[in-house]
Scaffold this motif. Structure first.
Motif, PDB file in Angstrom:
ATOM      1  N   SER A  65       0.799  -1.216   0.000  1.00 59.98           N
ATOM      2  CA  SER A  65       0.000   0.000   0.000  1.00 59.98           C
ATOM      3  C   SER A  65       0.836   1.271   0.000  1.00 59.98           C
ATOM      4  CB  SER A  65      -0.931  -0.009   1.218  1.00 59.98           C
ATOM      5  OG  SER A  65      -0.152  -0.170   2.371  1.00 59.98           O
ATOM      6  N   ARG A  66       2.143   1.148  -0.228  1.00 59.89           N
ATOM      7  CA  ARG A  66       2.979   2.355  -0.236  1.00 59.89           C
ATOM      8  C   ARG A  66       3.961   2.308  -1.388  1.00 59.89           C
ATOM      9  NH1 ARG A  66       1.576   0.998   4.571  1.00 59.89           N
ATOM     10  NH2 ARG A  66       1.163   2.572   6.140  1.00 59.89           N
ATOM     11  N   SER A  67       4.262   3.491  -1.933  1.00 60.33           N
ATOM     12  CA  SER A  67       5.254   3.499  -3.013  1.00 60.33           C
ATOM     13  C   SER A  67       6.638   3.359  -2.385  1.00 60.33           C
ATOM     14  CB  SER A  67       5.150   4.775  -3.830  1.00 60.33           C
ATOM     15  OG  SER A  67       5.923   5.787  -3.260  1.00 60.33           O
ATOM     16  N   HIS A  68       7.525   2.711  -3.119  1.00 55.45           N
ATOM     17  CA  HIS A  68       8.862   2.471  -2.568  1.00 55.45           C
ATOM     18  C   HIS A  68       9.593   3.786  -2.307  1.00 55.45           C
ATOM     19  CE1 HIS A  68       8.987  -1.890  -4.216  1.00 55.45           C
ATOM     20  NE2 HIS A  68       7.959  -1.636  -3.457  1.00 55.45           N
ATOM     21  N   GLY A  69       9.391   4.769  -3.196  1.00 52.84           N
ATOM     22  CA  GLY A  69      10.043   6.067  -3.032  1.00 52.84           C
ATOM     23  C   GLY A  69       9.607   6.730  -1.738  1.00 52.84           C
ATOM     24  N   GLU A  70       8.335   6.567  -1.425  1.00 53.02           N
ATOM     25  CA  GLU A  70       7.808   7.190  -0.215  1.00 53.02           C
ATOM     26  C   GLU A  70       8.460   6.566   1.023  1.00 53.02           C
ATOM     27  OE1 GLU A  70       5.060   8.409   2.839  1.00 53.02           O
ATOM     28  OE2 GLU A  70       5.033   6.341   2.178  1.00 53.02           O
ATOM     29  N   LEU A  71       8.659   5.250   0.946  1.00 50.46           N
ATOM     30  CA  LEU A  71       9.296   4.564   2.071  1.00 50.46           C
ATOM     31  C   LEU A  71      10.770   4.962   2.180  1.00 50.46           C
ATOM     32  CD1 LEU A  71       7.654   1.042   1.733  1.00 50.46           C
ATOM     33  CD2 LEU A  71       7.169   2.807   3.415  1.00 50.46           C
ATOM     34  N   MET A  72      11.385   5.163   0.999  1.00 54.32           N
ATOM     35  CA  MET A  72      12.778   5.625   0.997  1.00 54.32           C
ATOM     36  C   MET A  72      12.855   6.993   1.654  1.00 54.32           C
ATOM     37  SD  MET A  72      15.085   4.035  -1.474  1.00 54.32           S
ATOM     38  CE  MET A  72      15.878   5.538  -1.885  1.00 54.32           C
ATOM     39  N   SER A  73      11.883   7.821   1.301  1.00 52.36           N
ATOM     40  CA  SER A  73      11.842   9.184   1.806  1.00 52.36           C
ATOM     41  C   SER A  73      11.808   9.196   3.333  1.00 52.36           C
ATOM     42  CB  SER A  73      10.593   9.856   1.249  1.00 52.36           C
ATOM     43  OG  SER A  73      10.742  11.218   1.258  1.00 52.36           O
ATOM     44  N   ARG A  74      11.032   8.287   3.903  1.00 48.13           N
ATOM     45  CA  ARG A  74      10.960   8.248   5.365  1.00 48.13           C
ATOM     46  C   ARG A  74      12.300   7.878   5.969  1.00 48.13           C
ATOM     47  NH1 ARG A  74       5.119   7.116   7.468  1.00 48.13           N
ATOM     48  NH2 ARG A  74       3.956   7.487   5.578  1.00 48.13           N
ATOM     49  N   ALA A  75      13.007   6.959   5.295  1.00 49.32           N
ATOM     50  CA  ALA A  75      14.281   6.502   5.856  1.00 49.32           C
ATOM     51  C   ALA A  75      15.422   7.476   5.583  1.00 49.32           C
ATOM     52  CB  ALA A  75      14.625   5.133   5.301  1.00 49.32           C
ATOM     53  N   THR A  76      15.224   8.398   4.657  1.00 45.78           N
ATOM     54  CA  THR A  76      16.317   9.323   4.344  1.00 45.78           C
ATOM     55  C   THR A  76      15.934  10.772   4.680  1.00 45.78           C
ATOM     56  OG1 THR A  76      15.544   9.339   2.059  1.00 45.78           O
ATOM     57  CG2 THR A  76      17.380   7.894   2.558  1.00 45.78           C
ATOM     58  N   ASN A  77      15.048  11.370   3.879  1.00 46.74           N
ATOM     59  CA  ASN A  77      14.745  12.795   4.080  1.00 46.74           C
ATOM     60  C   ASN A  77      14.181  13.113   5.461  1.00 46.74           C
ATOM     61  OD1 ASN A  77      15.457  13.308   1.445  1.00 46.74           O
ATOM     62  ND2 ASN A  77      13.428  12.782   0.717  1.00 46.74           N
ATOM     63  N   ASP A  78      13.219  12.289   5.885  1.00 45.18           N
ATOM     64  CA  ASP A  78      12.581  12.587   7.166  1.00 45.18           C
ATOM     65  C   ASP A  78      13.593  12.487   8.298  1.00 45.18           C
ATOM     66  OD1 ASP A  78      10.079  13.216   6.229  1.00 45.18           O
ATOM     67  OD2 ASP A  78       9.449  11.141   6.144  1.00 45.18           O
ATOM     68  N   ILE A  79      14.440  11.465   8.202  1.00 40.48           N
ATOM     69  CA  ILE A  79      15.439  11.302   9.259  1.00 40.48           C
ATOM     70  C   ILE A  79      16.471  12.427   9.175  1.00 40.48           C
ATOM     71  CG2 ILE A  79      17.324   9.814  10.027  1.00 40.48           C
ATOM     72  CD1 ILE A  79      15.538   7.473   9.700  1.00 40.48           C
ATOM     73  N   GLU A  80      16.786  12.841   7.954  1.00 40.36           N
ATOM     74  CA  GLU A  80      17.725  13.948   7.764  1.00 40.36           C
ATOM     75  C   GLU A  80      17.187  15.219   8.426  1.00 40.36           C
ATOM     76  OE1 GLU A  80      20.508  13.015   6.346  1.00 40.36           O
ATOM     77  OE2 GLU A  80      21.289  15.021   6.835  1.00 40.36           O
ATOM     78  N   ASN A  81      15.905  15.394   8.266  1.00 40.97           N
ATOM     79  CA  ASN A  81      15.222  16.532   8.873  1.00 40.97           C
ATOM     80  C   ASN A  81      15.351  16.512  10.385  1.00 40.97           C
ATOM     81  OD1 ASN A  81      13.704  18.730   8.384  1.00 40.97           O
ATOM     82  ND2 ASN A  81      12.195  17.604   7.188  1.00 40.97           N
ATOM     83  N   VAL A  82      15.146  15.336  10.935  1.00 38.33           N
ATOM     84  CA  VAL A  82      15.273  15.178  12.379  1.00 38.33           C
ATOM     85  C   VAL A  82      16.724  15.500  12.767  1.00 38.33           C
ATOM     86  CG1 VAL A  82      15.174  13.528  14.279  1.00 38.33           C
ATOM     87  CG2 VAL A  82      13.456  13.439  12.485  1.00 38.33           C
ATOM     88  N   PHE A 120       5.065  22.179   7.121  1.00 37.61           N
ATOM     89  CA  PHE A 120       6.259  21.325   7.001  1.00 37.61           C
ATOM     90  C   PHE A 120       5.846  19.892   6.693  1.00 37.61           C
ATOM     91  CE2 PHE A 120       8.894  24.452   9.490  1.00 37.61           C
ATOM     92  CZ  PHE A 120       9.752  24.698   8.440  1.00 37.61           C
ATOM     93  N   LYS A 121       4.776  19.465   7.327  1.00 33.89           N
ATOM     94  CA  LYS A 121       4.316  18.097   7.088  1.00 33.89           C
ATOM     95  C   LYS A 121       3.890  17.944   5.631  1.00 33.89           C
ATOM     96  CE  LYS A 121       2.657  14.342   9.500  1.00 33.89           C
ATOM     97  NZ  LYS A 121       2.036  13.755  10.633  1.00 33.89           N
ATOM     98  N   GLY A 122       3.167  18.968   5.148  1.00 38.60           N
ATOM     99  CA  GLY A 122       2.737  18.959   3.744  1.00 38.60           C
ATOM    100  C   GLY A 122       3.945  18.874   2.822  1.00 38.60           C
ATOM    101  N   GLN A 123       4.992  19.618   3.169  1.00 38.50           N
ATOM    102  CA  GLN A 123       6.201  19.629   2.342  1.00 38.50           C
ATOM    103  C   GLN A 123       6.838  18.236   2.325  1.00 38.50           C
ATOM    104  OE1 GLN A 123       9.314  22.060   3.955  1.00 38.50           O
ATOM    105  NE2 GLN A 123      10.471  22.097   2.069  1.00 38.50           N
ATOM    106  N   GLN A 124       6.887  17.587   3.481  1.00 43.00           N
ATOM    107  CA  GLN A 124       7.512  16.266   3.517  1.00 43.00           C
ATOM    108  C   GLN A 124       6.691  15.225   2.764  1.00 43.00           C
ATOM    109  OE1 GLN A 124       9.167  17.800   7.317  1.00 43.00           O
ATOM    110  NE2 GLN A 124       9.143  15.630   7.711  1.00 43.00           N
ATOM    111  N   GLN A 125       5.374  15.383   2.832  1.00 42.55           N
ATOM    112  CA  GLN A 125       4.527  14.450   2.076  1.00 42.55           C
ATOM    113  C   GLN A 125       4.764  14.631   0.584  1.00 42.55           C
ATOM    114  OE1 GLN A 125       0.796  15.355   3.819  1.00 42.55           O
ATOM    115  NE2 GLN A 125       0.924  13.645   5.237  1.00 42.55           N
ATOM    116  N   ALA A 126       4.852  15.899   0.169  1.00 36.44           N
ATOM    117  CA  ALA A 126       5.070  16.185  -1.255  1.00 36.44           C
ATOM    118  C   ALA A 126       6.423  15.623  -1.702  1.00 36.44           C
ATOM    119  CB  ALA A 126       5.012  17.692  -1.493  1.00 36.44           C
TER     120      ALA A 126
END
Ligand SMILES: Nc1ncnc2c1ncn2[C@@H]1O[C@H](COP(=O)(O)OP(=O)(O)OP(=O)(O)O)[C@@H](O)[C@H]1O
Length: 613
Positions: free
Chosen positions: A147-164, A222-228
């Motif tokens: 139910s999720r695109s692979h890119g979106e999952l990648m994003s969580r493991a990279t961009n979101d963590i980078e943000n943190v 910010f959340k909207g930006q990360q989703q995009a």
């Protein structure tokens, strides 16, 4: 059979995934999303930081030291005015200035060391967070990935963590500094002049309200930006991995147009987030200047009446700036923290999803597997409302070759998806050697099964490493023996680097048939008790196909095998052929029995036979 969604450690390279796509049913594993609670997220992030106790302690001490140094400066400035400038004591003034200079240099050195320590702390924290996310990805069941695109999952493991990471790096210490400076300045101001301190506080409620409002707004943005950003990554990943198809259908321009729209979306979301968070600075400046002017006016009036000195006003003006600056900075940091929280929430959402291996009941271990497999009254749907398999029952004796045939979408892959427990059944039971597989540890179960999929997956690494994936402890000799049995040795040894030839993850430097031979070698090495084979349908040259069929025959010897057959010519020797239609067993029997029955199998066989003729 569908290509694997993601590699999972079974005898074969990965598990069959399936359609789904964003918004797919994701049935068994609706992610357990905790209610959004900023406090809980911060607490959790803090628990990660807490693992770096020594670093945090050192950074805190240095922060304390740096802040104290910063607090002494304005006091000395006031002293310079009252004690040296007004009485014209230039010698004393020079000495004090030199002392102040030394103090400021010390302050800056402390702040540099402190940021060095904090970079280490946040780096290690983020490393742990990234590790936990990847770990969870390995343990999550296939429906989660459906139910999720692979890119979106990648994003969580990279961009979101980078943000943190960025926020942790900058905000934690900055906030600490701000709080210490705030309290310190207040104490110093109160000591200097109570009335003027009161005047400088007039604007604080204004600041508080403005900060709160802006922060609320910027967090949503910010959340909207990360989703995009997740959507953009997903699209890039899909388009890059599907380049062949994009090119074959001349969809390059359409892909670019679609990308532009997603890119525009991200840009707009980014601008919105920046505009809102960027409002903090100017708003605070206005309020700051207002408070500055008030102190100057009231202080000047008091000095005229000899109720205070010029030096005290100078000190107070500087302290009031120092007092307002941390409020200002806290507001800015609060914004950054909002962005970190938004990222952390997306990361924790992954960490909070139940893995495949959390259930306690499936702890049974199968000893030496004989290979008796029984499906009885099995009913299953990827989406509970729409059953795909309905009351499917059949039995395979140890060593049997079972062929699954039927039209596309009938449910053949689904049957093997259930046997591997990529998905769990809704009703009925599946047993191996009499044990219900729902009681068997999933990892252990998959260790007993081997899969050779049509879409042979290879990883980046050498050919040797790719075969060793079947059994990590295998020796080089065992790897080569498996390759020989799989008829892969002859093509491998012809390559300039032989077994050390490096493959790309897409395996594009090997032909489809060669990749399939590699996965057969990998499965031979894994030596599973039960086999699942997906026959290749794509146009592999006849010689390679002969090699593959021969290798598969070697593999099947003495093992219970399930073959998803597309060409009926290869399964005539099967012990049982099961014809699936619309998720039900329409016919089953041997090749001869089914031909004599003259039903669906007969029709399919004669139609294929006529095509061949
Ligand atoms: N992960 C999934 N999520 C939702 N539906 C799925 C999923 N995988 C398969 N399906 C649906 O289940 C049905 C059976 O699919 P399955 O892959 O088992 O068919 P199949 O007989 O193996 O077909 P083929 O011969 O084309 O591989 C199809 O209608 C398909 O759309």
């Amino acid at each position: 059979m569908k290509p694997p969604s993601s590699p999972i450690g079974i005898g074969g390279p990965g598990g069959p995934g399936g359609p789904g796509g964003p918004g797919g049913p994701g049935r068994n594993i609706a992610p357990k999303v905790r209610p959004k609670n900023t406090y809980a997220t911060i607490k959790r992030l803090w628990s990660y930081l807490g693992r770096q106790r020594t670093g945090m302690l050192l950074a805190t001490l240095l922060t304390l030291l740096g802040s104290v140094v910063g607090l002494v400066g304005p006091y000395l400035m006031g002293k310079a005015v009252d004690d040296y400038i007004i009485p014209h004591d230039y010698g004393g003034l020079v000495r004090l200035c030199l002392f102040m200079l030394g103090f400021y240099v010390l302050g800056n050195i402390v702040s540099w060391v402190q940021s060095y320590v904090m970079t280490g702390v946040s780096g290690r924290t983020v490393q742990e967070l990234r590790h936990d996310v990847f770990d969870r990805y390995q343990a999550l069941p296939l429906p989660f990935f459906d139910s999720r695109s692979h890119g979106e999952l990648m994003s969580r493991a990279t961009n979101d963590i980078e943000n943190v990471s960025n926020s942790l790096n900058q905000s934690v210490i900055q906030m600490l500094t701000s709080i210490i400076t705030l309290i310190g300045s207040l104490i110093m101001m109160l000591r200097l002049n109570l009335a003027l301190t009161g005047v400088s506080m007039v604007c604080i409620p204004l600041m508080w309200i403005a900060t709160k409002k802006i922060a609320e707004l910027s967090r949503t943005n910010f959340k909207g930006q990360q989703q995009a950003l997740g959507a953009l990554n997903g699209f890039i990943e899909e388009t890059v991995s599907g380049q062949n198809t994009v090119k074959a259908f001349r969809r390059e321009a359409a892909a670019v147009r679609q990308f532009q729209a997603i890119n525009r979306n991200l840009n707009q979301a980014g601008i919105k987030a920046q505009i809102v968070s960027g409002m903090v600075g100017p708003v605070m400046n206005v309020v700051n200047n207002l408070s500055f002017a008030l102190i100057a006016a009231v202080g000047g009036w008091m000095a005229l009446h000899d109720w205070t000195t010029i030096g005290v006003i100078v000190s107070l003006l500087t302290y009031s700036k120092q007092f307002n600056r941390p409020i200002n900075e806290l507001a800015n940091q609060y914004n950054m923290v909002q962005s970190a929280i938004a990222g952390a929430e997306r990361v924790f959402e992954v960490l909070d999803t139940d893995t495949e291996f959390e259930e306690q009941r499936d702890t049974h271990i199968l000893d030496a597997v004989k290979g008796e497999v029984v499906f009885s009254e099995v009913t299953f749907g990827y989406n509970r409302e729409r059953p795909i398999l309905k009351h499917v029952s059949f039995a395979a004796k140890p060593g049997d070759k079972i062929a699954l045939v039927g039209p596309t979408g009938a449910g053949k892959t689904t049957i093997v998806n259930l046997l591997t427990r990529f998905y769990d059944i809704d009703a009925g039971s599946i047993t191996i050697d009499g044990v219900d597989i729902r009681q068997v540890d999933k990892n252990h179960l998959r260790g007993k099964l081997g899969m050779v999929l049509q879409d042979a997956y290879v990883f980046s690494g050498s050919i040797r490493e790719n075969i060793r994936y079947g059994r990590l402890q295998a020796t080089d000799e065992e790897i080569e023996a498996a390759a020989k049995l799989a008829n892969a040795d002859s093509f491998i040894t012809k390559l300039p680097q032989g077994y050390d030839t490096l493959l790309t993850s897409e395996g594009s430097n090997l032909s489809h048939g060669q990749r399939q031979l590699l996965t057969i070698a990998r499965t031979i090495l894994a030596d599973p008790a039960i086999l699942i084979l997906d026959e290749a349908t794509s146009s592999i040259d006849t010689r390679t196909e002969m090699h593959i069929l021969d290798a598969m025959r070697t593999l099947m010897k003495g093992r219970t095998s399930f073959v998803i057959a597309h060409r009926l010519s290869t399964i005539q020797d099967a012990d049982r052929i099961i014809f699936i239609r619309d998720g039900e067993i329409a016919e089953q029997g041997t090749h001869r029995q089914l031909l004599e029955a003259g039903g669906l199998y007969y029709e399919l066989f004669t139609s294929q036979f006529q095509r061949v003729v």
